[in-house]
Scaffold this motif. Structure first.
Motif, short mmCIF file in Angstrom:
data_model
loop_
_atom_site.label_atom_id
_atom_site.label_comp_id
_atom_site.label_asym_id
_atom_site.label_seq_id
_atom_site.Cartn_x
_atom_site.Cartn_y
_atom_site.Cartn_z
N ILE A 1 7.50 -7.79 46.19
CA ILE A 1 6.48 -8.48 45.57
C ILE A 1 7.01 -9.23 44.18
CG2 ILE A 1 4.92 -6.92 46.70
CD1 ILE A 1 4.79 -5.32 44.15
N ILE B 1 13.67 -14.09 50.83
CA ILE B 1 13.75 -13.95 52.21
C ILE B 1 13.37 -14.85 53.09
CG2 ILE B 1 11.38 -13.05 52.43
CD1 ILE B 1 12.54 -10.09 53.41
N ARG C 1 -2.97 -10.49 55.99
CA ARG C 1 -3.33 -9.43 55.95
C ARG C 1 -4.54 -9.59 55.15
NH1 ARG C 1 -1.77 -6.25 52.78
NH2 ARG C 1 0.10 -7.60 51.75
N ILE D 1 -7.25 -15.94 60.46
CA ILE D 1 -6.61 -14.54 61.29
C ILE D 1 -6.50 -13.60 59.81
CG2 ILE D 1 -4.85 -13.28 62.31
CD1 ILE D 1 -4.73 -15.61 64.25
N ALA E 1 -5.70 -9.84 59.58
CA ALA E 1 -5.35 -8.47 59.90
C ALA E 1 -5.93 -7.45 58.72
CB ALA E 1 -3.85 -8.22 60.08
N GLY F 1 5.24 -12.74 46.50
CA GLY F 1 6.32 -12.82 46.27
C GLY F 1 7.09 -13.91 46.87
C1 GDG Z 1 5.14 -8.85 50.99
C2 GDG Z 1 5.21 -9.52 49.92
C3 GDG Z 1 6.81 -11.21 51.04
C4 GDG Z 1 -0.34 -11.13 59.26
N1 GDG Z 1 -1.29 -11.05 60.42
C5 GDG Z 1 -0.70 -10.60 61.26
C6 GDG Z 1 0.46 -10.42 61.30
N2 GDG Z 1 0.84 -10.84 60.04
C7 GDG Z 1 2.45 -11.12 59.40
C8 GDG Z 1 2.68 -12.18 59.18
C9 GDG Z 1 4.04 -12.15 58.31
C10 GDG Z 1 3.45 -10.77 57.69
O1 GDG Z 1 2.53 -10.18 58.65
C11 GDG Z 1 2.82 -11.15 56.23
O2 GDG Z 1 3.87 -11.74 55.47
P1 GDG Z 1 3.52 -11.99 53.88
O3 GDG Z 1 5.13 -12.54 53.52
O4 GDG Z 1 2.72 -13.15 53.97
O5 GDG Z 1 2.93 -10.95 53.12
P2 GDG Z 1 3.07 -9.41 52.82
O6 GDG Z 1 2.55 -8.74 53.92
O7 GDG Z 1 2.04 -9.16 51.71
O8 GDG Z 1 4.56 -9.13 52.27
C12 GDG Z 1 5.09 -11.15 50.31
C13 GDG Z 1 6.87 -10.01 52.13
O9 GDG Z 1 6.72 -8.84 51.72
C14 GDG Z 1 8.25 -9.99 52.59
O10 GDG Z 1 9.35 -9.76 51.50
O11 GDG Z 1 6.82 -12.48 51.47
O12 GDG Z 1 5.30 -11.88 49.22
O13 GDG Z 1 3.77 -9.59 49.42
O14 GDG Z 1 5.00 -11.87 58.96
O15 GDG Z 1 3.09 -12.92 60.46
N3 GDG Z 1 1.28 -10.03 62.28
C15 GDG Z 1 0.79 -9.62 63.34
N4 GDG Z 1 -0.47 -9.64 63.68
C16 GDG Z 1 -1.34 -9.96 62.76
O16 GDG Z 1 -2.56 -10.00 62.74
N5 GDG Z 1 1.58 -9.24 64.35
#
Ligand code: GDG
Length: 764
Positions: free
Chosen positions: A442, A513, A554, A587, A589, A654
């Motif tokens: 983050i 990443i 999310r 979407i 989650a 992040g």
């Molecule tokens: C942290 C940092 C950084 C979302 N809804 C569903 C689902 N997702 C997946 C997406 C994506 C992941 O979740 C979300 O990744 P993000 O990068 O947007 O965000 P964070 O969860 O906050 O992650 C972030 C990350 O770490 C990596 O270092 O980029 O900045 O905050 O892959 O596709 N996946 C599924 N169902 C859903 O409904 N299967």
């Protein structure tokens, strides 16, 4: 199969024939004995009927009477002849045709008279099967005065026996035929057919064609085999796809990172050292569903990136065992070999109590550090009790890690994220030889923002136990170094991006990443066009629209979901021509719903979508569809491929993987990305339309810009962004991070002897 059938036919024929023969033999013997007994008693009856009269005539010497008696009584079924003999064996009366002087007869009569009892035998007379009965004849004083001979034809017993044998043979042949036919049919239906269909399936898998697995009935007894075939085919397809990609890259002279290349690279770098990964989330979760235990892989880029490395070097992944069936699937040391279908590395599960999870994960990490690090105007909550749990859980993971490392001399440890800020120091204090990196997923805030944390010094000190701290972007590294400079007594070396504290050096570098490109994932390929994907999705959701925008997150207050909805509202206000035509699907989650702020936020998002929909919707069209549930990876791919626009409007992020996933999914090189300038991704993806999510009307304007963009410009921009994501994919990220960690000369970074390059580390 043919040999098996023949063997089966032969075995069945021999077996059934033997059983049939044995039982027939017993049956026939019984029948034959019955017929013999029957004939015996028939002869006895004849003898009993004649005895009294014959004795009378014999005692009186009435030979004519005797002759008449035998002639009258000699005409019965199967009776061949009768004879009456005197005490000296002389024949006194005989039926015609009976040769009474045959030696076998005289001997029989002699014995009967001598023993004074009836004697019967089955014998052959002049080639004819006969039954003979010799019965003594007595005078009144019981002395033997002669004998009666009864001769029956017994040939009919043999004839009857042969007839029965004939019937039995016929029955046996029919039985064998029927049983063999049924068996062959069963083999064909249950064995040959299913095996042939499974073989067709396996061939399709082997040759990489679309393969529909056979039905459950077909797989019935082949199920254990089928369970192995699926993963085997998957590994084969992955290997083939990796080999094709490698070959393609070699031909094109490109140096794209693949799972295989990463594995080789890391194996080289690690040498004899072992790799240990620590994260809060585990790569495999065992959960109880009905009466079975199901294993799931959380949808995370981290698992995709780290798994090939762990597989390649037989490493150990230490994580919180959060599944309700996790405890049942580990051994006595809380170990489990994974991946389940092809075990290559060890997962060590760490157990947390409900209070620990509440305090460490939901409390300190997600109500404290998360809002502290994101500028999203949600106030962090710091509770002393949460801090104590955070400390205790970090200690618990340190103990588990030290236990796993055992006597390992130079372990390489990769710690993931803000849940483990204290772990690097705890580990380094006990194992100074360990190479330790922590990657902070983050943002890192400004020193002024960070300073509000009551445990700021402890957190920084804990992190500086690591040899390498990774962030997504340079700005976060700078913020971190500024924070250290301001809060701790230490020396920050801005030239080498390192910190020296208590004679220990920590390198602080950016590692942006990324994601895996779906063209590397066979199951993510699609034959449908974007238009077809869109029509399918609209039909599924019961909506009529022409243009599609999507957001995938999310449900988190940092992701700018409400601002995004308001931008859609502003766009529809400014461009009413798009009312009835443009639909935005979000979407969402559900995430961390235990935390009040998250539960409230979910309701706020829902309310905002309802408000905007109530304002604009008509007929089968509505501006916003909020799908508030987890979708599987495959479904997300459909949305990515169908959307004209993907909106990523995080207030602070992040990196943001959704932005990169959208680009990776667009093999058709179409689609426009609207991206918040406050994401790490915005530093790389200059061809997105970059927006300030707080400026709702400008973001709304960017939707119009995207929809009106010239198709050739869309393709050009997408092509450039795809090139960037392809080159800097998830494997490149992992290779850079581990490469940098392995190349650090421990405790010499501050003296400018680090081998780590000054800017983003690019491993070639
Ligand atoms: C942290 C940092 C950084 C979302 N809804 C569903 C689902 N997702 C997946 C997406 C994506 C992941 O979740 C979300 O990744 P993000 O990068 O947007 O965000 P964070 O969860 O906050 O992650 C972030 C990350 O770490 C990596 O270092 O980029 O900045 O905050 O892959 O596709 N996946 C599924 N169902 C859903 O409904 N299967």
């Amino acid at each position: 199969m043919r040999i098996l059938s023949w063997r089966l036919i032969l075995a069945l024929t021999i077996g059934l024939s033997l059983v049939s023969l044995a039982s027939s033999w017993y049956e026939i013997r019984a029948q034959r004995n019955a017929l013999r007994r029957d004939l015996d008693s028939k002869a006895e009856t004849v003898s009993d009927n004649l005895a009294a009269t014959a004795e009378f005539y014999l005692a009186n010497g009435n030979h004519d009477g005797l002759q008449k008696l035998v002639e009258l009584s000699g005409k019965r079924d199967h009776l061949v002849g009768l004879g009456i003999y005197g005490r000296d064996d002389s024949a006194l009366a005989l039926t015609p045709g009976l040769n009474g002087s045959l030696p076998v007869l005289t001997q029989l009569l002699k014995n009967a008279m001598q023993d004074n009892r009836d004697i019967s035998i089955f014998t052959e007379l002049r080639f004819k099967r006969v039954h003979l009965l010799a019965a003594p004849l007595q005078a009144n004083n019981k002395t033997v005065i002669g004998a009666l001979l009864v001769v029956h034809d017994s040939g009919y017993i043999d004839t009857e026996t042969f007839r029965i044998w004939g019937h039995l043979f016929l029955r046996m042949a029919i039985q064998v035929l029927v049983i063999v036919t049924i068996t062959l049919l069963i083999i064909r239906w249950s064995l040959t057919g299913p095996v042939a269909r499974v073989a067709v399936w396996m061939r399709a898998l082997r040759t990489g064609q679309d393969a529909v697995p056979p039905s459950a009935t077909d797989l019935d007894f082949l199920l254990p085999l089928a369970r192995e075939v699926g993963p085997l085919a998957e590994s084969m397809q992955r290997a083939r796809s990796a080999a094709e990609t490698e070959a393609g890259l070699r031909n094109a002279n490109e140096s794209q990172w693949t799972a295989q290349r990463l594995a080789d690279h890391v194996r080289n770098r690690l040498g004899k050292s072992n790799l240990f990964v620590v994260s809060n989330r585990e790569p495999y979760i065992h959960a109880r569903r009905d009466n079975t235990v199901a294993v799931t892989v959380p949808a995370s880029g981290l698992v995709t990136a780290l798994e090939p490395i762990l597989c390649a070097c037989n490493g150990t992944w230490i994580a919180h065992g959060s599944g309700d069936a996790d405890a049942e699937t580990v051994d006595a040391h809380d170990h489990l070999k994974v991946p389940p279908e092809d075990p290559r590395y060890t997962l060590r599960r760490v157990w947390l109590s409900r209070e620990q999870e509440e305090g460490y994960y939901y409390g300190f990490a997600n109500e404290g550090l998360w809002p502290l690090c994101h500028i999203a105007h949600t106030r962090p909550i710091f509770r002393a009790s949460d801090w104590e749990h955070y400390y205790a859980v970090n200690r618990k993971f340190a103990d588990a890690l030290i236990q796993e490392i055992g006597s390992e001399e130079n372990p390489v440890v990769l710690i993931q994220d803000y849940h483990f800020a204290l772990l690097p120091r705890m580990l380094k204090d006990r194992i100074p030889n360990a190479r330790v990196a922590i990657f902070w997923h983050i943002p890192w805030p400004t020193p002024e923002a960070f300073e509000i944390c009551p445990w700021q010094r402890e957190l920084l000190d804990g992190l500086l136990g690591a040899d390498l701290i990774g962030f997504h972007v340079r700005a976060h590294c700078n913020n971190f170094l500024n924070t250290v400079d301001r809060i701790l007594e230490s020396r920050v070396d801005w030239e080498h991006f390192s910190v020296k504290r208590n004679n220990h050096f920590t390198s602080v570098l950016p590692f942006p990443i990324s994601v895996e490109l779906p063209c590397d994932i066979p199951e993510a390929r699609s034959n449908l066009s974007a238009q077809e994907e869109r029509s399918l999705l609209f039909a599924e959701l019961g909506i009529e629209a022409t243009f599609l925008g999507i957001g995938i997150d999310r449900v988190d207050y940092t992701k700018g979901i409400i601002e995004r909805f308001q931008a859609v509202e502003s766009f529809l206000e400014r461009y009413p021509g798009y009312q009835g035509k443009f639909t935005f699907i979000q979407i969402g989650a559900p995430s961390r719903t235990h935390i009040k702020r998250y539960a409230d936020f979910q309701s706020e998002v829902e309310a905002e979508a309802n408000r905007i929909n109530a304002r604009f919707r008509y007929g089968r069209w509505k501006p916003i569809v909020f799908l508030n549930r987890q979708h599987d990876r495959h479904q997300l791919e459909h949305y990515y491929r169908a959307a004209h626009i993907c909106m990523v409007t995080s207030l602070h992020d992040g990196m943001n993987l959704v932005a990169k996933e959208y680009i990776a999914a667009r093999q058709d090189e179409h689609g426009v990305l609207i991206l918040s300038r406050f994401t790490g991704a915005a530093r790389e993806l200059h061809d997105a339309i970059i927006v300030n999510p707080y400026d709702v009307s400008a973001t709304g304007e960017s939707i119009a810009e995207a929809l009106k963009m010239d198709p050739s410009e869309i393709v050009e921009r997408m092509r450039r962004m795809r090139r960037s994501v392809k080159e800097h994919n998830i494997y490149w990220w992992a290779a850079s991070l581990i490469g940098a960690l392995c190349e650090l000369r421990l405790d010499s970074i501050g003296d400018a002897k680090s081998t780590a390059p000054e800017r983003v580390l690019v491993v070639k």
